[in-house]
Design a protein around this motif. Structure first.
Motif, PDB file in Angstrom:
ATOM      1  N   PRO A 104       0.851  -0.988   0.121  1.00 46.97           N
ATOM      2  CA  PRO A 104      -0.027  -0.074   0.043  1.00 46.97           C
ATOM      3  C   PRO A 104       0.920   1.307   0.035  1.00 46.97           C
ATOM      4  N   PRO A 105       1.616   1.551  -1.097  1.00 44.40           N
ATOM      5  CA  PRO A 105       2.573   2.862  -1.147  1.00 44.40           C
ATOM      6  C   PRO A 105       1.503   4.060  -0.959  1.00 44.40           C
ATOM      7  N   THR A 106       1.812   5.068  -0.056  1.00 45.63           N
ATOM      8  CA  THR A 106       1.022   6.273   0.399  1.00 45.63           C
ATOM      9  C   THR A 106       1.864   7.364   0.101  1.00 45.63           C
ATOM     10  N   VAL A 107       1.576   8.447  -0.607  1.00 44.39           N
ATOM     11  CA  VAL A 107       2.100   9.980  -0.422  1.00 44.39           C
ATOM     12  C   VAL A 107       1.220  10.477   0.274  1.00 44.39           C
ATOM     13  N   SER A 108       1.832  11.313   1.225  1.00 45.85           N
ATOM     14  CA  SER A 108       1.020  12.533   2.098  1.00 45.85           C
ATOM     15  C   SER A 108       1.836  13.754   2.278  1.00 45.85           C
ATOM     16  N   VAL A 154      -8.013   7.595  -0.027  1.00 45.73           N
ATOM     17  CA  VAL A 154      -7.453   8.743   0.732  1.00 45.73           C
ATOM     18  C   VAL A 154      -6.662   8.205   1.977  1.00 45.73           C
ATOM     19  N   ALA A 155      -5.913   8.941   2.460  1.00 43.47           N
ATOM     20  CA  ALA A 155      -5.070   8.530   3.631  1.00 43.47           C
ATOM     21  C   ALA A 155      -5.001   9.511   4.896  1.00 43.47           C
ATOM     22  N   ALA A 156      -5.118   9.431   5.976  1.00 46.75           N
ATOM     23  CA  ALA A 156      -4.790  10.506   7.114  1.00 46.75           C
ATOM     24  C   ALA A 156      -3.778  10.055   7.803  1.00 46.75           C
ATOM     25  N   HIS A 157      -3.020  10.787   8.535  1.00 41.91           N
ATOM     26  CA  HIS A 157      -1.716  10.438   9.172  1.00 41.91           C
ATOM     27  C   HIS A 157      -1.439  11.361  10.204  1.00 41.91           C
ATOM     28  N   GLY A 158      -0.901  10.807  11.569  1.00 41.22           N
ATOM     29  CA  GLY A 158      -0.682  11.523  12.646  1.00 41.22           C
ATOM     30  C   GLY A 158       0.342  10.831  13.656  1.00 41.22           C
ATOM     31  N   GLY A 159       1.126  11.821  14.189  1.00 44.37           N
ATOM     32  CA  GLY A 159       2.105  10.995  15.044  1.00 44.37           C
ATOM     33  C   GLY A 159       3.030  12.157  15.688  1.00 44.37           C
ATOM     34  N   VAL A 160       3.890  11.509  16.326  1.00 46.75           N
ATOM     35  CA  VAL A 160       4.928  12.388  16.982  1.00 46.75           C
ATOM     36  C   VAL A 160       6.517  11.938  16.609  1.00 46.75           C
ATOM     37  N   ASP A 161       7.311  12.970  16.497  1.00 45.74           N
ATOM     38  CA  ASP A 161       8.715  12.636  16.405  1.00 45.74           C
ATOM     39  C   ASP A 161       9.344  13.169  17.624  1.00 45.74           C
ATOM     40  N   PHE A 162      10.454  12.279  18.164  1.00 49.15           N
ATOM     41  CA  PHE A 162      11.124  12.510  19.256  1.00 49.15           C
ATOM     42  C   PHE A 162      12.776  12.737  18.531  1.00 49.15           C
ATOM     43  N   ASN A 163      12.978  14.027  18.730  1.00 50.58           N
ATOM     44  CA  ASN A 163      14.297  14.406  17.951  1.00 50.58           C
ATOM     45  C   ASN A 163      15.455  14.246  19.050  1.00 50.58           C
ATOM     46  N   PHE A 164      16.482  13.174  18.885  1.00 51.57           N
ATOM     47  CA  PHE A 164      17.531  13.096  19.565  1.00 51.57           C
ATOM     48  C   PHE A 164      18.528  14.049  19.628  1.00 51.57           C
ATOM     49  N   ASN A 165      18.923  14.533  18.313  1.00 51.82           N
ATOM     50  CA  ASN A 165      19.697  15.399  17.915  1.00 51.82           C
ATOM     51  C   ASN A 165      19.363  16.067  16.602  1.00 51.82           C
ATOM     52  N   LYS A 166      20.148  16.800  15.761  1.00 52.72           N
ATOM     53  CA  LYS A 166      19.663  17.368  14.480  1.00 52.72           C
ATOM     54  C   LYS A 166      19.498  16.340  13.429  1.00 52.72           C
ATOM     55  N   ASN A 167      20.050  15.157  13.529  1.00 56.70           N
ATOM     56  CA  ASN A 167      20.024  14.108  12.638  1.00 56.70           C
ATOM     57  C   ASN A 167      19.046  13.079  13.177  1.00 56.70           C
ATOM     58  N   TRP A 168      19.112  12.622  14.494  1.00 60.04           N
ATOM     59  CA  TRP A 168      18.555  11.224  14.557  1.00 60.04           C
ATOM     60  C   TRP A 168      17.023  11.502  15.370  1.00 60.04           C
ATOM     61  N   LEU A 169      15.992  10.567  15.173  1.00 66.77           N
ATOM     62  CA  LEU A 169      14.788  10.622  15.826  1.00 66.77           C
ATOM     63  C   LEU A 169      14.173   9.455  15.635  1.00 66.77           C
ATOM     64  N   MET A 170      13.077   9.418  16.291  1.00 67.40           N
ATOM     65  CA  MET A 170      12.436   8.234  16.768  1.00 67.40           C
ATOM     66  C   MET A 170      10.814   8.647  16.304  1.00 67.40           C
ATOM     67  N   THR A 171       9.914   7.682  15.597  1.00 67.77           N
ATOM     68  CA  THR A 171       8.660   8.163  15.337  1.00 67.77           C
ATOM     69  C   THR A 171       7.544   7.174  15.903  1.00 67.77           C
ATOM     70  N   LEU A 172       6.504   7.619  16.519  1.00 65.59           N
ATOM     71  CA  LEU A 172       5.240   6.626  16.886  1.00 65.59           C
ATOM     72  C   LEU A 172       4.325   7.292  16.062  1.00 65.59           C
ATOM     73  N   ASP A 173       3.482   6.521  15.240  1.00 65.24           N
ATOM     74  CA  ASP A 173       2.556   7.140  14.268  1.00 65.24           C
ATOM     75  C   ASP A 173       1.426   6.336  14.289  1.00 65.24           C
ATOM     76  N   ALA A 174       0.293   6.729  13.581  1.00 57.90           N
ATOM     77  CA  ALA A 174      -0.905   6.017  13.371  1.00 57.90           C
ATOM     78  C   ALA A 174      -1.297   6.541  12.026  1.00 57.90           C
ATOM     79  N   ARG A 175      -1.824   5.706  11.191  1.00 54.25           N
ATOM     80  CA  ARG A 175      -2.346   6.088   9.673  1.00 54.25           C
ATOM     81  C   ARG A 175      -3.488   5.389   9.442  1.00 54.25           C
TER      82      ARG A 175
END
Length: 208
Positions: A104-108, A154-175
């Motif tokens: 299921p490729p999705t563009v948002s 159609v698709a709807a998306h939401g989540g949270v990015d946790f920015n460890f520093n300017k390069n690395w992050l972790m994401t929790l999301d729901a679509r």
């Protein structure tokens, strides 16, 4: 189980962020790539086939996922979702009767509320095209040819990015994806499956 996994991931992220401190997003970093896991959970009522005679149930599937995002501005980005093909079992009147591979490729288009902060929520809206292939019949319909059509939605998306520093992050999301697919058996249309899944995800990303 899914909620426990997400809660545990949230706790790990919060602990790590407390150690790392506040990260600052760099405007020069326009691309984000994320690798993770996605759990596709179809809605509970997937409709009926053969004029209401066969109640359809499409099962869950967990697979590795990958996303690419281009940041037009620090707040606005265009994201492409990809994944290892999901494999979903199909039950008819409670009996396992088939399976299908789903891609299921999705563009948002996405909006990041606080890209310069440690915790940055985001929302997005987009379009999905679902490929259905490698259909296989099992049990009571074994030997028949099953064909589940591809679909747009159609698709709807939401989540949270946790920015460890300017390069690395972790994401929790729901679509949420609108996924409605015509079904044929031996070339004859027998109805439509309304899958409309929630896709729960966790991923680690790199911004560059």
């Amino acid at each position: 189980m899914k909620m426990k996994v997400l809660a545990s991931a949230f706790a790990v992220a919060a602990l790590a962020l407390g150690v790392v401190g506040v990260a600052q997003a760099a405007d020069a970093n326009k691309f984000v790539v994320k690798l993770g896991l996605a759990d596709v959970v179809p809605k509970s009522d997937n409709g009926t086939l053969s004029n209401g005679l066969l109640k359809t149930d499409v099962g869950n599937s967990v697979r590795p996922s990958i996303t690419f995002e281009y940041l037009i501005t620090p707040n606005i980005g265009v994201e492409v979702l990809g994944a290892w093909p999901f494999r979903n079992d199909i039950k008819l009147n409670g009996v396992k009767s088939g399976r299908v591979d789903v891609l299921p490729p999705t563009v948002s288009l996405q909006y990041h509320f606080l890209p310069e902060k440690v915790v940055s929520p985001f929302v997005g809206v987009g379009v999905n095209y679902t490929f259905m292939y490698h259909e296989k019949t099992l049990g009571p319909i074994r030997g028949n040819k099953l064909d589940i059509e591809n679909s747009w939605g159609v698709a709807a998306h939401g989540g949270v990015d946790f920015n460890f520093n300017k390069n690395w992050l972790m994401t929790l999301d729901a679509r949420w994806i609108r996924m409605r697919n015509d079904v044929k058996v031996n070339g004859n249309k027998v109805g439509k499956v309304n899958i409309d899944p929630m896709v729960w995800g966790i991923a680690v990303g790199y911004r560059f």
